[in-house]
Design an enzyme around this catalytic site. Structure first.
Site, PDB file in Angstrom:
ATOM      1  CG  HIS A 115      -1.989  -1.161   1.013  1.00 18.83           C
ATOM      2  ND1 HIS A 115      -2.598  -1.807   2.055  1.00 18.83           N
ATOM      3  CD2 HIS A 115      -2.469  -1.768  -0.117  1.00 18.83           C
ATOM      4  CE1 HIS A 115      -3.422  -2.747   1.588  1.00 18.83           C
ATOM      5  NE2 HIS A 115      -3.355  -2.744   0.281  1.00 18.83           N
ATOM      6  CB  SER A 168      -5.420  -2.060  -2.937  1.00 17.09           C
ATOM      7  OG  SER A 168      -6.259  -3.110  -3.354  1.00 17.09           O
ATOM      8  CD  GLU A 218     -12.702 -10.025  -4.610  1.00 12.04           C
ATOM      9  OE1 GLU A 218     -11.575  -9.526  -4.471  1.00 12.04           O
ATOM     10  OE2 GLU A 218     -12.917 -11.253  -4.482  1.00 12.04           O
ATOM     11  CG  ASP A 230      -2.829  -7.786  -3.823  1.00 14.97           C
ATOM     12  OD1 ASP A 230      -1.956  -8.643  -3.573  1.00 14.97           O
ATOM     13  OD2 ASP A 230      -3.525  -7.246  -2.946  1.00 14.97           O
ATOM     14  N   GLY A 259      -9.979 -10.790 -12.676  1.00 13.49           N
ATOM     15  CA  GLY A 259      -9.092  -9.644 -12.833  1.00 13.49           C
ATOM     16  C   GLY A 259      -8.116  -9.777 -13.991  1.00 13.49           C
ATOM     17  CG  HIS A 295      -6.440 -10.255  -8.157  1.00 15.84           C
ATOM     18  ND1 HIS A 295      -5.855  -9.846  -9.324  1.00 15.84           N
ATOM     19  CD2 HIS A 295      -6.641 -11.599  -8.292  1.00 15.84           C
ATOM     20  CE1 HIS A 295      -5.705 -10.890 -10.139  1.00 15.84           C
ATOM     21  NE2 HIS A 295      -6.169 -11.966  -9.528  1.00 15.84           N
TER      22      HIS A 295
HETATM   23  N1  SAM Z   1      -5.796  -5.905  -3.258  1.00 13.89           N
HETATM   24  C1  SAM Z   1      -6.452  -6.043  -1.961  1.00 13.89           C
HETATM   25  C2  SAM Z   1      -5.838  -5.061  -0.988  1.00 13.89           C
HETATM   26  O1  SAM Z   1      -4.650  -4.744  -1.112  1.00 13.89           O
HETATM   27  O2  SAM Z   1      -6.554  -4.615  -0.108  1.00 13.89           O
HETATM   28  C3  SAM Z   1      -6.357  -7.433  -1.404  1.00 13.89           C
HETATM   29  C4  SAM Z   1      -6.746  -8.480  -2.357  1.00 13.89           C
HETATM   30  S1  SAM Z   1      -6.563 -10.093  -1.854  1.00 13.89           S
HETATM   31  C5  SAM Z   1      -4.824 -10.279  -1.733  1.00 13.89           C
HETATM   32  C6  SAM Z   1      -6.929 -10.987  -3.302  1.00 13.89           C
HETATM   33  C7  SAM Z   1      -8.401 -10.931  -3.727  1.00 13.89           C
HETATM   34  O3  SAM Z   1      -8.484 -11.473  -5.034  1.00 13.89           O
HETATM   35  C8  SAM Z   1      -9.365 -11.754  -2.890  1.00 13.89           C
HETATM   36  O4  SAM Z   1     -10.385 -10.921  -2.414  1.00 13.89           O
HETATM   37  C9  SAM Z   1      -9.929 -12.816  -3.845  1.00 13.89           C
HETATM   38  O5  SAM Z   1     -11.293 -13.087  -3.633  1.00 13.89           O
HETATM   39  C10 SAM Z   1      -9.742 -12.138  -5.164  1.00 13.89           C
HETATM   40  N2  SAM Z   1      -9.575 -12.999  -6.329  1.00 13.89           N
HETATM   41  C11 SAM Z   1      -9.067 -14.261  -6.400  1.00 13.89           C
HETATM   42  N3  SAM Z   1      -8.973 -14.642  -7.691  1.00 13.89           N
HETATM   43  C12 SAM Z   1      -9.410 -13.605  -8.446  1.00 13.89           C
HETATM   44  C13 SAM Z   1      -9.516 -13.372  -9.840  1.00 13.89           C
HETATM   45  N4  SAM Z   1      -9.134 -14.297 -10.730  1.00 13.89           N
HETATM   46  N5  SAM Z   1      -9.992 -12.178 -10.260  1.00 13.89           N
HETATM   47  C14 SAM Z   1     -10.361 -11.225  -9.373  1.00 13.89           C
HETATM   48  N6  SAM Z   1     -10.285 -11.383  -8.041  1.00 13.89           N
HETATM   49  C15 SAM Z   1      -9.817 -12.548  -7.583  1.00 13.89           C
END
Ligand code: SAM
Length: 281
Positions: A18, A99, A117, A163, A143, A41
């Protein structure tokens, strides 16, 4: 795996991610022209540090809790803390902004955020969080596929934050590299920032060799290890690989990294910044 329990909001990896995210957004704000942030993500956007969403709260205790009230830190850290504090107006740290929320808070009225998401519950929470913010579009979609569909954004300026959860461990780098290739083909000058976990550092070398061959101008690697990267079982650190970083991002982050290592390190901490590819023009 139920991601909500695996994600430890506010840990050292979130702090690094971040801080870099906000440093990029701040750099984009140097020009008045609008920009677009695509968060592939995005997660749910906001995490309770005291409740079910915190996973192991201990992880945040060794992360954001160690810095929340500090003053006089390098500007990129101070600007990150200001955003986390804005999400905790009473003064106690109870909520951690993810994020998309950090990016949206840092953006100006003319800027735009697209947050993807895949998990329906998380996407619903995210839509609710941004229901009154016209600058933000939430998409419950994959994503990686979104990169192909959404870049270049009409603004032709901005950032793609990638991410992923790394549920497939190192196999996750296969779709990541493909997404970066697809993205750069469509938007060669675009900035793409990828977060990656570090357990045993040497297992990442094949990925870095492939990344260095990406068709981009420059590639900056920023890493924070809170302990030696010799155990495959623990998150010993993390990194951000920034493709086509904004001008002087390295200089903005440079002074902050040793401070982060000192504040968040547990045993022989180490923070590094280096170029996998440097634009010499
Ligand atoms: N970027 C966020 C932050 O920094 O606050 C945290 C995200 S977390 C590490 C990863 C997220 O990706 C999860 O909420 C999960 O449900 C989602 N996710 C998993 N596979 C995904 C995909 N193929 N496309 C989009 N989101 C996905």
């Amino acid at each position: 795996m139920n991601y909500r329990h695996a994600y430890h909001a506010g840990n050292h990896a979130d702090v690094l991610k971040h801080v870099v995210l906000l440093a990029i957004v701040d750099a984009l704000k140097r020009k008045d022209a609008p920009f677009c942030v695509i968060d592939t993500h995005a997660g749910r956007g906001q995490y309770l540090l005291q409740g079910e969403q915190s996973g192991a709260t201990g992880e945040a205790r060794a992360g954001i809790f160690r810095m929340f009230v500090l003053k006089g830190l390098p500007p990129v850290l101070q600007s990150y803390l200001k955003r986390v504090q804005a999400d905790n107006p009473v003064g106690a740290l109870v909520s951690y902004p993810g994020s998309p929320l950090l990016a949206a808070q840092a953006m100006r009225p003319q800027d735009r955020l697209v947050a993807c998401e895949l998990q329906p519950d998380e996407a619903r929470a995210l839509s609710l969080l941004f229901k009154d913010d016209k600058r933000v579009t939430v998409m419950a979609r994959d994503g990686y596929a979104a990169i192909k569909a959404l870049v270049p954004p009409k603004e032709r300026r901005g950032l793609v934050l990638i991410d992923p959860p790394y549920e497939q461990q190192e196999d996750e780098f296969v779709p990541i590299l493909q997404a970066l290739k697809d993205g750069l083909e469509r938007w060669p000058t675009g900035c793409f920032a990828l977060w990656y976990p570090i357990k045993r550092g040497r297992t990442l070398q094949p990925f870095f060799r492939k990344a260095a061959r990406l068709d981009c101008k420059s590639l900056l690697r920023v890493e924070l290890l809170v302990r030696p990267d010799d155990s495959p079982l623990r998150l010993n650190g993390s990194g951000m690989l920034v493709v086509n970083p904004p001008w002087q991002l390295d200089q903005a982050l440079g002074p902050a990294l040793p401070v982060l290592a000192r504040l968040l390190g547990e045993q022989q901490p180490n923070a590094t910044l280096d170029w996998l590819k440097k634009d010499e023009t």
